[in-house]
Design a protein around this motif. Sequence first.
Motif, short mmCIF file in Angstrom:
data_model
loop_
_atom_site.label_atom_id
_atom_site.label_comp_id
_atom_site.label_asym_id
_atom_site.label_seq_id
_atom_site.Cartn_x
_atom_site.Cartn_y
_atom_site.Cartn_z
N ARG A 19 -47.88 -19.17 16.58
CA ARG A 19 -47.40 -20.38 15.93
C ARG A 19 -46.21 -20.98 16.67
N ARG A 20 -45.61 -20.24 17.56
CA ARG A 20 -44.54 -20.78 18.42
C ARG A 20 -45.09 -20.87 19.84
N ILE A 21 -45.70 -22.01 20.11
CA ILE A 21 -46.38 -22.23 21.39
C ILE A 21 -45.63 -23.31 22.16
N CYS A 22 -45.21 -22.99 23.36
CA CYS A 22 -44.51 -23.96 24.21
C CYS A 22 -45.49 -24.59 25.20
N CYS A 23 -45.36 -25.86 25.41
CA CYS A 23 -46.18 -26.60 26.39
C CYS A 23 -45.30 -26.98 27.58
N VAL A 24 -45.69 -26.54 28.77
CA VAL A 24 -45.00 -26.92 30.01
C VAL A 24 -45.85 -27.99 30.68
N ALA A 25 -45.33 -29.22 30.78
CA ALA A 25 -46.14 -30.36 31.23
C ALA A 25 -45.40 -31.19 32.27
N VAL A 57 -47.27 -19.56 25.82
CA VAL A 57 -47.00 -20.73 26.66
C VAL A 57 -48.31 -21.28 27.19
N PHE A 58 -48.46 -22.58 27.07
CA PHE A 58 -49.57 -23.30 27.71
C PHE A 58 -48.97 -24.18 28.81
N ALA A 59 -49.37 -23.96 30.05
CA ALA A 59 -48.86 -24.72 31.19
C ALA A 59 -49.98 -25.59 31.74
N CYS A 60 -49.63 -26.80 32.16
CA CYS A 60 -50.66 -27.78 32.57
C CYS A 60 -51.15 -27.56 34.00
N ASP A 61 -50.75 -26.46 34.63
CA ASP A 61 -51.22 -26.13 35.98
C ASP A 61 -51.08 -24.62 36.16
N ASP A 62 -52.03 -24.01 36.85
CA ASP A 62 -52.00 -22.55 37.03
C ASP A 62 -50.74 -22.09 37.77
N ARG A 63 -50.24 -22.92 38.70
CA ARG A 63 -49.04 -22.51 39.44
C ARG A 63 -47.82 -22.48 38.52
#
Length: 385
Positions: free
Chosen positions: A212-218, A277-283
Amino acid sequence: MLQLPSEKGDVPLYMQIADTLRRLIDDRTLKPGEKIPPTRELRDRFDVSTITVEAGLKVLVDEKYLVRHPRRGTFINPALAWQGARQVSEKLVIRIVFGGIDLNDRYWFIVLNALEGSPKLAKADKLFCRLRPGVPDGEQIDRLAEGCSGLVLCGYTPRALIEGLSERRKPFVMIGGLDSDAPAQVEIDAVVHDDIHRAFLSTRHLLDLEHRRICCVAGPAGSRLAGDIETGYRAALKEYNLPRSAAMIVPVAAHTIKAGFEAGLKLLTASPRPSAVFACDDRLAVGVAKAALHLGFRIPEDLSLVGCGNQDIARILSPELTTTPSYPERSAEIAVDKLFGQLNDPQHRRSRTVLQITELVIGGTTRIWRPSPELSERLIHSNRI
């Protein structure tokens, strides 16, 4: 009535028709993209037979002065708007422009190879260049447009360049998006991935695992891509009835491991700390993983992680990264088809093709959220760093 030159009595009539029409095209009496009169009308204007007219038109079709479309008619080749007909008939020149991306990026390396290996571009001269940072001025747009039949714009393209090329009636196609979230004011041919749904799937996967605490790196910050990623991420949170305040978004300037590492240090030493964490690129995801390991967190026991792109780098992690696929070869193929649509069809309708993202590539970096007893000790330690 169109007049054939009387001094060319020794030249076959069909060649005189071809020469006459060619001259009218060259001096712009007949304009690029314009539909020419039907054969029966030309027959009456030249006062010759239908067969003679058809033979003359075939000469100009072979020379790329004319293009024919079944059931629609014959048109002046629109390519003549940007370069001479004899150049068009001899050589196709395509400029491939990279903007706002790392040329060592594996994804764009695959796109470049696909463009170079395209059967449709096999006989074309291909010119490569990289955009300077900032908004291009008119002089720079002129240089990019000059000396080529069309352009393939890869990466993050300034809106000013899109609109400048449109004003100059220069054929172009985009692979990727704009460098800002503001939409272009002109219709364009583009190939993009459905990054909104990509972000939605990735975030929902983590929500299904009880995070429920999910960070988006965009990023890049302010780009159309970053905007789409944030939209999909927020949509998944909303589907789970989480308040808007539950969103945790960390913007980055570039898709690099370094940027991911710096973002990871920031978000993992913040309070409250995310469990995923969900990041918008694999790197970026790999960079976040490095930061987590540096701070003493385990993946996925203490932190679940999802990336984007299914790049080779996703498999250097242990366990391998959970991610979503991208389709660089397909993007290049569609882009070339769109560009040739503009080159060959004066009535080509520009459109945005969206490649659907419908699956996750499940690795070992995600699991059901169950905080371990010893996690609190490591949190205290990390917050002191």
